[in-house]
Write a protein that holds these residues in place. Structure first.
Motif, PDB file in Angstrom:
ATOM      1  N   TRP A 329      77.515  41.592  68.415  1.00 35.47           N
ATOM      2  CA  TRP A 329      76.062  41.368  68.458  1.00 35.47           C
ATOM      3  C   TRP A 329      75.584  40.686  67.184  1.00 35.47           C
ATOM      4  O   TRP A 329      74.748  39.778  67.220  1.00 35.47           O
ATOM      5  N   LEU A 330      76.133  41.110  66.032  1.00 37.67           N
ATOM      6  CA  LEU A 330      75.706  40.546  64.745  1.00 37.67           C
ATOM      7  C   LEU A 330      76.091  39.076  64.647  1.00 37.67           C
ATOM      8  O   LEU A 330      75.354  38.266  64.055  1.00 37.67           O
ATOM      9  N   ALA A 331      77.243  38.696  65.225  1.00 33.91           N
ATOM     10  CA  ALA A 331      77.658  37.282  65.203  1.00 33.91           C
ATOM     11  C   ALA A 331      76.647  36.418  65.957  1.00 33.91           C
ATOM     12  O   ALA A 331      76.258  35.321  65.493  1.00 33.91           O
ATOM     13  N   ARG A 332      76.201  36.851  67.139  1.00 35.44           N
ATOM     14  CA  ARG A 332      75.207  36.097  67.910  1.00 35.44           C
ATOM     15  C   ARG A 332      73.854  36.081  67.209  1.00 35.44           C
ATOM     16  O   ARG A 332      73.132  35.074  67.218  1.00 35.44           O
ATOM     17  N   ALA A 333      73.486  37.237  66.551  1.00 32.65           N
ATOM     18  CA  ALA A 333      72.211  37.298  65.830  1.00 32.65           C
ATOM     19  C   ALA A 333      72.209  36.340  64.647  1.00 32.65           C
ATOM     20  O   ALA A 333      71.184  35.697  64.353  1.00 32.65           O
ATOM     21  N   ALA A 334      73.357  36.190  63.980  1.00 33.41           N
ATOM     22  CA  ALA A 334      73.439  35.273  62.835  1.00 33.41           C
ATOM     23  C   ALA A 334      73.233  33.827  63.269  1.00 33.41           C
ATOM     24  O   ALA A 334      72.626  33.027  62.545  1.00 33.41           O
ATOM     25  N   GLU A 335      73.750  33.475  64.458  1.00 32.95           N
ATOM     26  CA  GLU A 335      73.539  32.112  64.975  1.00 32.95           C
ATOM     27  C   GLU A 335      72.057  31.848  65.211  1.00 32.95           C
ATOM     28  O   GLU A 335      71.540  30.758  64.880  1.00 32.95           O
ATOM     29  N   LYS A 336      71.343  32.817  65.778  1.00 37.34           N
ATOM     30  CA  LYS A 336      69.907  32.654  66.008  1.00 37.34           C
ATOM     31  C   LYS A 336      69.156  32.504  64.687  1.00 37.34           C
ATOM     32  O   LYS A 336      68.242  31.669  64.553  1.00 37.34           O
ATOM     33  N   LEU A 349      78.125  35.045  57.148  1.00 36.39           N
ATOM     34  CA  LEU A 349      78.437  36.281  57.868  1.00 36.39           C
ATOM     35  C   LEU A 349      79.871  36.708  57.583  1.00 36.39           C
ATOM     36  O   LEU A 349      80.791  35.883  57.601  1.00 36.39           O
ATOM     37  N   SER A 350      80.055  37.990  57.317  1.00 29.66           N
ATOM     38  CA  SER A 350      81.392  38.570  57.099  1.00 29.66           C
ATOM     39  C   SER A 350      81.515  39.800  57.988  1.00 29.66           C
ATOM     40  O   SER A 350      80.715  40.744  57.876  1.00 29.66           O
ATOM     41  N   LEU A 351      82.538  39.783  58.877  1.00 27.50           N
ATOM     42  CA  LEU A 351      82.711  40.869  59.847  1.00 27.50           C
ATOM     43  C   LEU A 351      84.099  41.473  59.720  1.00 27.50           C
ATOM     44  O   LEU A 351      85.068  40.753  59.410  1.00 27.50           O
ATOM     45  N   PRO A 352      84.240  42.774  59.992  1.00 25.07           N
ATOM     46  CA  PRO A 352      85.572  43.389  60.003  1.00 25.07           C
ATOM     47  C   PRO A 352      86.301  43.055  61.299  1.00 25.07           C
ATOM     48  O   PRO A 352      85.703  42.582  62.274  1.00 25.07           O
ATOM     49  N   GLU A 353      87.590  43.311  61.333  1.00 26.22           N
ATOM     50  CA  GLU A 353      88.362  43.076  62.541  1.00 26.22           C
ATOM     51  C   GLU A 353      88.115  44.192  63.550  1.00 26.22           C
ATOM     52  O   GLU A 353      87.881  45.341  63.173  1.00 26.22           O
ATOM     53  N   GLY A 354      88.207  43.846  64.828  1.00 23.87           N
ATOM     54  CA  GLY A 354      88.068  44.844  65.873  1.00 23.87           C
ATOM     55  C   GLY A 354      86.611  45.122  66.218  1.00 23.87           C
ATOM     56  O   GLY A 354      85.671  44.570  65.624  1.00 23.87           O
ATOM     57  N   GLU A 355      86.448  46.016  67.208  1.00 24.02           N
ATOM     58  CA  GLU A 355      85.112  46.373  67.658  1.00 24.02           C
ATOM     59  C   GLU A 355      84.449  47.366  66.705  1.00 24.02           C
ATOM     60  O   GLU A 355      85.119  48.163  66.041  1.00 24.02           O
ATOM     61  N   CYS A 356      83.123  47.326  66.671  1.00 27.17           N
ATOM     62  CA  CYS A 356      82.321  48.266  65.877  1.00 27.17           C
ATOM     63  C   CYS A 356      81.258  48.866  66.794  1.00 27.17           C
ATOM     64  O   CYS A 356      80.111  48.383  66.832  1.00 27.17           O
ATOM     65  N   PRO A 357      81.597  49.893  67.566  1.00 30.67           N
ATOM     66  CA  PRO A 357      80.640  50.456  68.530  1.00 30.67           C
ATOM     67  C   PRO A 357      79.458  51.121  67.834  1.00 30.67           C
ATOM     68  O   PRO A 357      79.614  51.834  66.850  1.00 30.67           O
ATOM     69  N   LEU A 358      78.256  50.862  68.348  1.00 31.47           N
ATOM     70  CA  LEU A 358      77.044  51.439  67.762  1.00 31.47           C
ATOM     71  C   LEU A 358      76.006  51.628  68.858  1.00 31.47           C
ATOM     72  O   LEU A 358      75.799  50.739  69.692  1.00 31.47           O
ATOM     73  N   LEU A 359      75.362  52.786  68.854  1.00 30.23           N
ATOM     74  CA  LEU A 359      74.257  53.051  69.765  1.00 30.23           C
ATOM     75  C   LEU A 359      72.997  52.476  69.127  1.00 30.23           C
ATOM     76  O   LEU A 359      72.513  53.013  68.121  1.00 30.23           O
ATOM     77  N   MET A 360      72.449  51.395  69.670  1.00 29.08           N
ATOM     78  CA  MET A 360      71.415  50.644  68.957  1.00 29.08           C
ATOM     79  C   MET A 360      70.410  50.053  69.924  1.00 29.08           C
ATOM     80  O   MET A 360      70.644  49.905  71.126  1.00 29.08           O
ATOM     81  N   ASP A 361      69.247  49.711  69.336  1.00 23.94           N
ATOM     82  CA  ASP A 361      68.210  48.956  70.029  1.00 23.94           C
ATOM     83  C   ASP A 361      68.294  47.527  69.485  1.00 23.94           C
ATOM     84  O   ASP A 361      67.843  47.243  68.367  1.00 23.94           O
TER      85      ASP A 361
END
Length: 479
Positions: A329-336, A349-361
Motif C-alpha cells: 500500500w505504501l508503494a502505491r501511496a508514494a507514487e500518488k 521510499l525504502s521498504l523491507p522485504e516481504g509482506e507487512c500486514p496491518l489493520l488500517m484505514d
C-alpha cells in the motif's frame, strides 16, 4: 503485639486454675506441709508422754498413760497403737483399715530404730520406741485414708475443674475477642481518621496526598492507602489535563480568530471595492472575485480541518479498518504523492522485504502522508526531498517520514503536535503559512490505529510513527 495481651490472659487463667486444682488435690491426698508438721507434733507428744511416765510401773499404769494421750493424738486425726516387744497390743484404737495399712506398708520397718515418721499416699505413720519398767514398747500413730473414696473425690475434682477450665476458656476467649476487636477498632479508627483528613485536603483542592506508613501497617490497609493515593494522582492528572485542554481551547479560539480575521478582512476589502466601483474593467472585477473565492476556499478548508480535529480528538470519527499489506500500500501511496509533488521535489521510499500486514484505514493513513508532505513542502529544503522509510521492529511497524529542511528547535519537538501551533520564527525561509492543524491530525489518526507518533531532528524534521502488527481477530479481542 496485638496477640500478646490475650495470650497472657489465657496463660494466667490456665495457671491459676492449675494451682487451684493442685491445691485441692493435695488437700484430698493429705500430703501438704501441714500434714508433715502434724506428724512431727504427734512424735513430740509421744516424747512428752514417755518423759512423764515413772521409771517403774505396771502394765495397767502404762495403759492409763496411753489412754490419756490418745485424745490429743486423735485431735491431729491419728489413731494410736502401743505394742510390747512380743508385738502384743497394750492399747489400740486403730480401725481395721489402719491395721491393714500398717501391715501392708510398714511392718518390716516399724520395729527398726527408735523413732521415725512415714508419709505415704494412703497414710501418715509416726513410730516411737521407748522403755518402761525394763521392757521395750513401740508406740505407733497412724493417719489412714480410704483410697477408694479419695479416687472418687479426685475424679470429681478432675471433672469439676475440667468444667471450670472450659468455662474459663470460653470467658478468656470472649475477653480476648473483645480486646482484639477493641484494638482492631482503634487501629481502624486511626486509619479512617487519616483517610478523613486526606479527604478534607482533597476537598480543599490539594491532590498531593501521601498517607502515613509504618512497619506494622496491615496489607489490606496499605492497599486502601495506595488506592486512595492513586485516585488522588489520577484526579491531579485529570485536573492538569483539563487545564491543559482549556488552555488548548483558548489558544485554538485565539488561533481560529486570527486565521479567520485575516481572510475575512481581505474579503471585506474586495467586496467593498466592488461595491464602490473600484474595479473599472471586467478583468479587474474578475481578479477581485478570484481573490474572494481563494480566501473563501481557504476558510472552508480551515473549518473542515477544525471539524475533523474535533471529531478525532473526541474519538467520534468513523474509521474503516481493513487488513492490508502496508508495504504494498505504501508503494502505491508514494507514487500518488510523487504525482502531487511534481517537479517541486522527490519522494524517496525504502521498504523491507516481504509482506507487512496491518489493520488500517487506507483513506486516513493517506491523509497522514498528505499532511506530512504538505508540512515538508512548506518547511523543507529546495528542491524538496521527502523520504518514507518502513521498518519491521518485533511486533510493530515503524514508518519514518523525513524532509530535508532545517528541523525545529528541540523544545518545540513535542509542541508541534498541538492544535494551531506554528514555528514560524524558526522557519522564516518559507513564505507559505500553515493552519497548524496538520500534525495534530497526524498524531490522532496514528493513535486511532493503536500506534504513537513523535518528532525528531535528523538533518531535517522526522516524524516517526509506530503501528502495532495485529490481525482483525486480534483487534476484536482487544476491543
Amino acid at each position: 503485639m496485638m496477640f500478646v495481651l490475650p495470650l497472657g490472659i489465657i496463660l494466667l487463667a490456665g495457671g491459676m486454675l492449675y494451682l487451684l486444682y493442685q491445691d485441692e488435690y493435695l488437700d484430698r491426698m493429705g500430703n501438704r506441709e501441714s500434714d508433715k508438721l502434724a506428724a512431727h507434733r504427734v512424735e513430740r507428744q509421744f516424747r512428752e508422754m514417755v518423759s512423764e511416765l515413772p521409771a517403774e510401773g505396771s502394765r495397767q499404769e502404762l495403759r492409763e498413760g496411753i489412754i490419756a494421750i490418745a485424745p490429743q493424738v486423735e485431735e491431729e486425726g491419728y489413731h494410736l497403737m502401743v505394742l510390747d516387744r512380743q508385738r502384743v497390743p497394750v492399747f489400740s484404737n486403730c480401725t481395721e483399715l489402719d491395721e491393714h495399712l500398717l501391715g501392708e506398708e510398714t511392718t518390716p520397718a516399724l520395729f527398726v530404730g527408735e523413732s521415725s515418721v512415714y508419709i505415704f499416699r494412703s497414710s501418715n505413720i509416726v513410730k516411737y520406741m521407748f522403755t518402761y519398767s525394763g521392757d521395750d514398747y513401740h508406740a505407733i500413730a497412724i493417719l489412714s485414708r480410704d483410697l477408694g473414696g479419695i479416687e472418687e473425690d479426685l475424679n470429681n475434682i478432675t471433672y469439676i475443674y475440667r468444667i471450670r477450665l472450659i468455662l474459663a476458656g470460653v470467658l478468656v476467649f470472649l475477653l480476648a475477642d473483645f480486646l482484639l476487636a477493641y484494638q482492631l477498632s482503634r487501629k481502624l479508627q486511626n486509619h479512617l481518621l487519616a483517610l478523613q483528613e486526606a479527604a478534607k485536603e482533597v476537598k480543599k483542592g490539594n491532590l498531593d496526598i501521601s498517607l502515613p506508613r509504618h512497619k506494622e501497617l496491615e496489607e489490606e490497609v496499605a492497599q486502601v492507602y495506595e488506592a486512595f493515593e492513586e485516585m488522588c494522582g489520577r484526579l491531579a492528572r485529570s485536573r492538569a489535563e483539563r487545564l491543559q485542554y482549556e488552555e488548548s481551547r483558548r489558544n485554538m479560539l485565539a488561533g481560529i480568530s486570527h486565521d479567520l480575521r485575516t481572510p475575512l478582512t481581505v474579503i471585506s476589502g474586495y467586496v467593498q471595492a466592488l461595491l464602490d466601483g473600484v474595479a473599472s474593467t471586467k478583468e479587474q472585477e474578475r481578479r477581485y472575485l478570484e481573490k474572494i473565492h481563494h480566501r473563501t476556499d481557504s476558510m472552508v478548508q480551515l473549518v473542515e480541518r477544525l471539524f475533523l480535529c474535533s471529531r478525532l480528538e473526541m474519538g467520534e470519527y468513523p474509521f474503516s479498518f481493513v487488513q492490508t499489506d502496508f508495504s504494498h500500500w505504501l508503494a502505491r501511496a508514494a507514487e500518488k504523492l510523487q504525482k502531487e509533488l511534481g517537479e517541486e521535489g522527490e519522494v524517496r521510499l525504502s521498504l523491507p522485504e516481504g509482506e507487512c500486514p496491518l489493520l488500517m484505514d487506507g483513506t486516513e493513513l493517506y491523509r497522514v502522508l498528505q499532511n506530512l508532505m504538505g508540512n515538508a513542502r512548506k518547511y523543507g529544503g529546495r528542491p524538496l526531498v521527502f523520504s518514507l522509510v518502513l521498518e519491521r521492529q518485533g511486533d510493530k511497524l515503524r514508518l519514518t517520514a523525513r524532509d530535508n529542511g532545517k528541523g525545529v528547535a528541540e523544545e518545540n519537538l513535542e509542541r508541534i503536535f498541538k492544535v494551531l501551533f506554528r514555528e514560524e520564527e524558526a522557519r522564516t525561509d518559507s513564505a507559505v503559512k500553515g493552519s497548524g492543524l496538520g500534525l495534530s491530525i497526524v498524531r490522532w489518526i496514528v493513535e486511532a490505529h493503536g500506534g504513537k507518533a513523535w518528532a525528531e531532528n535528523r538533518g531535517g524534521l522526522a516524524i516517526v510513527m509506530d503501528f502495532p502488527v495485529k490481525t482483525r481477530k486480534e483487534s476484536e479481542k482487544l476491543d
